[in-house]
Write a protein that holds these residues in place. Structure first.
Motif, PDB file in Angstrom:
ATOM      1  N   GLY A  97      37.286  38.136  55.095  1.00 54.35           N
ATOM      2  CA  GLY A  97      36.788  39.483  55.323  1.00 54.35           C
ATOM      3  C   GLY A  97      37.211  40.479  54.254  1.00 54.35           C
ATOM      4  O   GLY A  97      37.215  41.673  54.473  1.00 54.35           O
ATOM      5  N   TRP A  98      37.610  39.974  53.073  1.00 63.64           N
ATOM      6  CA  TRP A  98      37.921  40.894  51.966  1.00 63.64           C
ATOM      7  C   TRP A  98      36.605  41.424  51.451  1.00 63.64           C
ATOM      8  O   TRP A  98      35.753  40.656  50.976  1.00 63.64           O
ATOM      9  N   GLU A  99      36.439  42.715  51.517  1.00 65.62           N
ATOM     10  CA  GLU A  99      35.170  43.287  51.077  1.00 65.62           C
ATOM     11  C   GLU A  99      35.021  43.131  49.568  1.00 65.62           C
ATOM     12  O   GLU A  99      35.975  43.365  48.815  1.00 65.62           O
ATOM     13  N   HIS A 100      33.863  42.745  49.150  1.00 65.47           N
ATOM     14  CA  HIS A 100      33.522  42.651  47.725  1.00 65.47           C
ATOM     15  C   HIS A 100      34.439  41.701  46.958  1.00 65.47           C
ATOM     16  O   HIS A 100      34.672  41.905  45.776  1.00 65.47           O
ATOM     17  N   PHE A 101      34.991  40.695  47.605  1.00 67.29           N
ATOM     18  CA  PHE A 101      35.816  39.755  46.844  1.00 67.29           C
ATOM     19  C   PHE A 101      34.925  38.954  45.897  1.00 67.29           C
ATOM     20  O   PHE A 101      33.920  38.386  46.297  1.00 67.29           O
ATOM     21  N   ASP A 102      35.293  38.969  44.644  1.00 69.96           N
ATOM     22  CA  ASP A 102      34.527  38.258  43.625  1.00 69.96           C
ATOM     23  C   ASP A 102      35.468  37.247  42.967  1.00 69.96           C
ATOM     24  O   ASP A 102      36.393  37.625  42.241  1.00 69.96           O
ATOM     25  N   GLY A 103      35.229  35.962  43.247  1.00 70.48           N
ATOM     26  CA  GLY A 103      36.118  34.917  42.769  1.00 70.48           C
ATOM     27  C   GLY A 103      36.259  34.916  41.258  1.00 70.48           C
ATOM     28  O   GLY A 103      37.349  34.785  40.718  1.00 70.48           O
ATOM     29  N   ARG A 104      35.132  35.084  40.575  1.00 69.06           N
ATOM     30  CA  ARG A 104      35.162  35.065  39.113  1.00 69.06           C
ATOM     31  C   ARG A 104      36.022  36.197  38.572  1.00 69.06           C
ATOM     32  O   ARG A 104      36.861  35.998  37.693  1.00 69.06           O
ATOM     33  N   GLU A 105      35.822  37.378  39.133  1.00 67.92           N
ATOM     34  CA  GLU A 105      36.556  38.540  38.664  1.00 67.92           C
ATOM     35  C   GLU A 105      38.065  38.355  38.902  1.00 67.92           C
ATOM     36  O   GLU A 105      38.883  38.638  38.028  1.00 67.92           O
ATOM     37  N   PHE A 106      38.382  37.857  40.074  1.00 67.84           N
ATOM     38  CA  PHE A 106      39.787  37.641  40.414  1.00 67.84           C
ATOM     39  C   PHE A 106      40.431  36.659  39.440  1.00 67.84           C
ATOM     40  O   PHE A 106      41.501  36.906  38.866  1.00 67.84           O
ATOM     41  N   LEU A 107      39.758  35.524  39.231  1.00 70.33           N
ATOM     42  CA  LEU A 107      40.329  34.494  38.351  1.00 70.33           C
ATOM     43  C   LEU A 107      40.380  34.971  36.907  1.00 70.33           C
ATOM     44  O   LEU A 107      41.305  34.648  36.163  1.00 70.33           O
ATOM     45  N   GLU A 108      39.367  35.759  36.520  1.00 68.97           N
ATOM     46  CA  GLU A 108      39.320  36.244  35.143  1.00 68.97           C
ATOM     47  C   GLU A 108      40.506  37.134  34.809  1.00 68.97           C
ATOM     48  O   GLU A 108      41.077  37.044  33.725  1.00 68.97           O
ATOM     49  N   GLY A 109      40.867  37.995  35.764  1.00 63.58           N
ATOM     50  CA  GLY A 109      41.991  38.910  35.530  1.00 63.58           C
ATOM     51  C   GLY A 109      43.253  38.146  35.159  1.00 63.58           C
ATOM     52  O   GLY A 109      43.903  38.434  34.148  1.00 63.58           O
ATOM     53  N   ASN A 110      43.564  37.131  35.955  1.00 60.07           N
ATOM     54  CA  ASN A 110      44.776  36.348  35.691  1.00 60.07           C
ATOM     55  C   ASN A 110      44.646  35.515  34.427  1.00 60.07           C
ATOM     56  O   ASN A 110      45.584  35.406  33.641  1.00 60.07           O
ATOM     57  N   ALA A 111      43.471  34.903  34.261  1.00 62.75           N
ATOM     58  CA  ALA A 111      43.289  33.992  33.126  1.00 62.75           C
ATOM     59  C   ALA A 111      43.326  34.745  31.795  1.00 62.75           C
ATOM     60  O   ALA A 111      43.814  34.222  30.786  1.00 62.75           O
TER      61      ALA A 111
END
Ligand SMILES: [Zn+2]
Length: 249
Positions: free
Chosen positions: A211-225
């Motif tokens: 239920g995380w609103e607007h969770f974007d897997g790519r964006e999340f992983l990109e930040g860390n990577a």
């Protein structure tokens, strides 16, 4: 000007077999899947062992149904990054306890798969900020490090050797924890980054259930990577904390 974070040392890639032991389906996909895709692409064998099936992970879904859904999502997620074997060790999600019982279960997995490298998730208290780590992750990581040593000693969990058909295995050289705030090593994931994203996206029911609103897997992983990549001089990278398993370091 703030000091730049120190460069990451490239991980040793001179191995053939790795075993990934994490608490939950989806853990690897939040920090290691792109690296796994790189290694399977090099012809290495990587096996996944899930200590729990993440059955307590979706509020609106009964644990028995959730177990089925999440095991299926994890198998698919593994397949995307070239992992054919996914073991579910059947421990209770959310209430794992560090101790001898957990060490024994992980030791048996290490003895079955005989890896040179064992990968687990961050088991430090935090992720580097003030957000606390989760109890199952901490219990699992601590037990992994111990189990790697237990696995080599035939007199520890000797029933596995004497009655269980397993041989001792002392061949694990290092344990690597992804997502650790103390990561000092890294691996270039630029070419396999997309596979890592797809591997996370395979956990659709779980991600929707958060239920995380607007969770974007790519964006999340990109930040860390990207952050790790800056420390390696590559576009993307995955960081790991390395624990040498010999006694001389
Ligand atoms: Zn987890």
């Amino acid at each position: 000007m703030a000091d730049a974070p120190p460069p990451l040392t490239p991980l040793d890639e001179s191995w053939e077999r790795a075993l990934c032991v994490v608490a939950h389906p989806d853990d690897l996909e939040f920090g290691a899947a792109a690296a796994v895709a790189r290694w399977t692409g090099q012809g290495k064998t990587v096996v996944y062992a899930m200590v729990t099936s993440g059955e307590a992970g979706i509020d609106g879904m009964d644990p028995e149904e959730c177990r089925r859904v999440r095991e299926e999502e994890q198998r698919r997620s593994a397949e995307i990054v070239g992992v054919d074997t996914v073991e579910f060790l059947g421990q209770p999600d959310g209430v794992l306890e560090y101790g001898v019982a957990l060490r024994a279960i992980i030791t048996a997995s290490v003895r079955r798969h005989r890896p040179e490298i064992v990968i687990t998730g961050n088991f430090r208290d935090t992720w580097g900020g003030t957000n606390l780590n989760q109890a199952d992750h901490i219990a699992t990581g601590r037990a992994v490090v111990d189990a790697v040593r237990d696995a080599g000693n035939r007199w520890i969990f000797r029933d596995q050797v004497e009655d269980g058909g397993l041989e001792p295995w002392g061949g694990v050289r290092e344990v690597w924890a992804f997502g650790s705030p103390q990561s000092g090593h890294g691996v270039d994931t630029t070419d396999t980054f997309d596979a890592g994203v797809a591997s996370l996206e395979a956990h659709r029911a779980y991600i929707d259930g958060l239920g995380w609103e607007h969770f974007d897997g790519r964006e999340f992983l990109e930040g860390n990577a990207r952050q790790s990549g800056q420390r390696m001089g590559t576009a993307f990278a995955a960081g790991f904390e390395v624990f040498p398993m010999g006694w001389g370091d």
